[in-house]
Motif scaffolding. Structure first.
Motif, PDB file in Angstrom:
ATOM      1  N   LEU A  51      -3.008  -6.257   1.800  1.00 57.35           N
ATOM      2  CA  LEU A  51      -1.559  -6.127   1.632  1.00 57.35           C
ATOM      3  C   LEU A  51      -0.810  -6.936   2.688  1.00 57.35           C
ATOM      4  O   LEU A  51       0.218  -7.569   2.388  1.00 57.35           O
ATOM      5  CB  LEU A  51      -1.146  -4.657   1.724  1.00 57.35           C
ATOM      6  CG  LEU A  51      -1.576  -3.755   0.562  1.00 57.35           C
ATOM      7  CD1 LEU A  51      -1.184  -2.311   0.842  1.00 57.35           C
ATOM      8  CD2 LEU A  51      -0.966  -4.219  -0.758  1.00 57.35           C
ATOM      9  N   ARG A  55       1.899  -9.908   1.905  1.00 54.26           N
ATOM     10  CA  ARG A  55       3.261  -9.937   2.430  1.00 54.26           C
ATOM     11  C   ARG A  55       3.551 -11.244   3.158  1.00 54.26           C
ATOM     12  O   ARG A  55       4.686 -11.710   3.179  1.00 54.26           O
ATOM     13  CB  ARG A  55       3.487  -8.746   3.363  1.00 54.26           C
ATOM     14  CG  ARG A  55       3.535  -7.389   2.652  1.00 54.26           C
ATOM     15  CD  ARG A  55       4.010  -6.299   3.591  1.00 54.26           C
ATOM     16  NE  ARG A  55       4.088  -5.019   2.935  1.00 54.26           N
ATOM     17  CZ  ARG A  55       3.173  -4.047   3.069  1.00 54.26           C
ATOM     18  NH1 ARG A  55       2.099  -4.259   3.832  1.00 54.26           N
ATOM     19  NH2 ARG A  55       3.314  -2.900   2.431  1.00 54.26           N
ATOM     20  N   ALA A 238       0.278   1.602  -2.619  1.00 50.89           N
ATOM     21  CA  ALA A 238      -0.066   0.301  -2.043  1.00 50.89           C
ATOM     22  C   ALA A 238       0.913  -0.018  -0.918  1.00 50.89           C
ATOM     23  O   ALA A 238       1.882  -0.753  -1.099  1.00 50.89           O
ATOM     24  CB  ALA A 238      -0.033  -0.784  -3.120  1.00 50.89           C
ATOM     25  N   GLY A 239       0.671   0.601   0.227  1.00 51.55           N
ATOM     26  CA  GLY A 239       1.547   0.393   1.372  1.00 51.55           C
ATOM     27  C   GLY A 239       2.858   1.143   1.293  1.00 51.55           C
ATOM     28  O   GLY A 239       3.772   0.904   2.086  1.00 51.55           O
ATOM     29  N   ASN A 240       2.984   2.073   0.354  1.00 49.02           N
ATOM     30  CA  ASN A 240       4.223   2.847   0.160  1.00 49.02           C
ATOM     31  C   ASN A 240       3.901   4.332   0.067  1.00 49.02           C
ATOM     32  O   ASN A 240       4.339   5.018  -0.863  1.00 49.02           O
ATOM     33  CB  ASN A 240       4.960   2.369  -1.092  1.00 49.02           C
ATOM     34  CG  ASN A 240       4.104   2.438  -2.358  1.00 49.02           C
ATOM     35  OD1 ASN A 240       2.872   2.405  -2.291  1.00 49.02           O
ATOM     36  ND2 ASN A 240       4.733   2.555  -3.515  1.00 49.02           N
ATOM     37  N   SER A 272      -4.174  -4.374  -6.328  1.00 38.14           N
ATOM     38  CA  SER A 272      -2.980  -4.704  -5.541  1.00 38.14           C
ATOM     39  C   SER A 272      -2.722  -6.197  -5.459  1.00 38.14           C
ATOM     40  O   SER A 272      -1.577  -6.625  -5.302  1.00 38.14           O
ATOM     41  CB  SER A 272      -3.083  -4.104  -4.130  1.00 38.14           C
ATOM     42  OG  SER A 272      -4.161  -4.655  -3.412  1.00 38.14           O
ATOM     43  N   PRO A 277       2.328  -5.222  -2.928  1.00 35.14           N
ATOM     44  CA  PRO A 277       2.714  -4.067  -2.113  1.00 35.14           C
ATOM     45  C   PRO A 277       3.837  -3.288  -2.789  1.00 35.14           C
ATOM     46  O   PRO A 277       4.676  -3.853  -3.495  1.00 35.14           O
ATOM     47  CB  PRO A 277       3.200  -4.716  -0.806  1.00 35.14           C
ATOM     48  CG  PRO A 277       2.594  -6.084  -0.780  1.00 35.14           C
ATOM     49  CD  PRO A 277       2.507  -6.507  -2.215  1.00 35.14           C
TER      50      PRO A 277
END
Length: 289
Positions: A51, A55, A238-240, A272, A277
């Protein structure tokens, strides 16, 4: 004496912490390339690192494991076990199943006959639930040879739906075209994507993330009622994490369950990379069919 059966699963299944170990799974990692450098999922690169690279807008993509990697694992397991059952995500999404089948060509005929390779027609958190059900069936006496037929109704009835934060990742994966992705992001459209017959298909879209998450909850509630409440639920993030935890609270209230009874799993790199993300996933699997 009961036969000793080894369980293999590719790393595309997204399990809650500790579940893969509890099930005794041997994980086959897919390859993840970051700016051309090859990594093994879960061994030399983590989901969080994937992830992070997404980003940073680095070039990230996945490829199936190679047949010889499967052969090496199967041969090693057959030194200690009588049979091997190998679980894989939908062949319509990845070449993992094809690669695993090819691995048997490099084994002796007798050894190859002891390896059962199954396309579970699911991915991510829904794949994890079907693998868990398969392990349960094997423990309860289903033979490896008849497992695929017994699993069929579970595979077909599994529910998986998700939404994403940014359409750019779906564009890169070929799920939407460049124009739709540009316009969708300009207008803050969030698609609802569902797994149908082993394929991921966009079925709806909403203006803004909150309405999309609300729709995910209502779809999951409909599936829960369709299964008469007799099902397992698994959510993915996913990162949240915080956002999905809030969504879990709403789903729990809708179906009358404690929120902490709904486990959560970190989305793996295979999904992902294509969803990006901020994606949110929910899956349900009937307890009986």
């Amino acid at each position: 004496m009961a036969k000793k059966i080894a369980l293999v699963c590719d790393s595309t299944a997204d399990f809650p912490p500790g579940m893969a170990e509890q099930l005794g799974l041997n994980i086959l990692p897919v390859h993840i390339f970051v700016n051309g450098k090859d990594h093994l999922h879960g061994k030399t690169i983590s989901n969080a690192e994937v992830l992070k690279n997404l980003r940073k807008k680095k070039e990230v993509y996945t490829t199936p494991f190679y047949p010889f990697e499967c052969t090496q694992l199967y041969d090693r397991l057959l030194q200690k076990y009588d049979e091997v059952v190998s679980f894989h995500l939908s062949k319509h999404i990845s070449g993992n199943y094809k690669s695993a089948c090819a691995a048997r060509q490099f084994m002796g005929e007798k050894e190859a006959g002891k390896v059962h390779i199954l396309d579970l027609e699911n991915v991510a958190v829904s794949l994890a639930l079907v693998v868990k059900k398969a392990a349960e069936l094997l423990r309860n006496g289903t033979s490896p040879a008849s497992l695929e037929k017994t699993l069929e109704p579970y595979k077909k009835n599994a529910f998986l739906s998700f939404t994403v934060d940014n359409l750019v990742w779906l564009k890169k994966g070929g799920r939407v075209n460049a124009f739709d992705a540009f316009v969708g992001n300009m207008l803050d459209f969030k698609p609802i994507i569902e797994l149908k017959e082993g394929r991921l298909s966009p079925i709806d879209r909403h203006r803004g993330k909150k309405p999309a998450l609300k729709r995910l909850v209502s779809m999951a509630e409909e599936a829960f009622n369709r299964f008469n409440g007799k099902c397992e639920i698994l959510m993915g993030y996913a990162g949240n994490l915080e956002e999905v935890m809030v969504t879990r609270e709403k789903l729990a209230a809708a179906v009358g369950k404690p929120a902490d009874s709904i486990p959560m799993a970190e989305a793996g790199a295979t999904i992902s990379v294509h969803t990006g993300p901020g994606s949110a996933f929910v899956s349900l699997l009937p307890s009986q069919t």
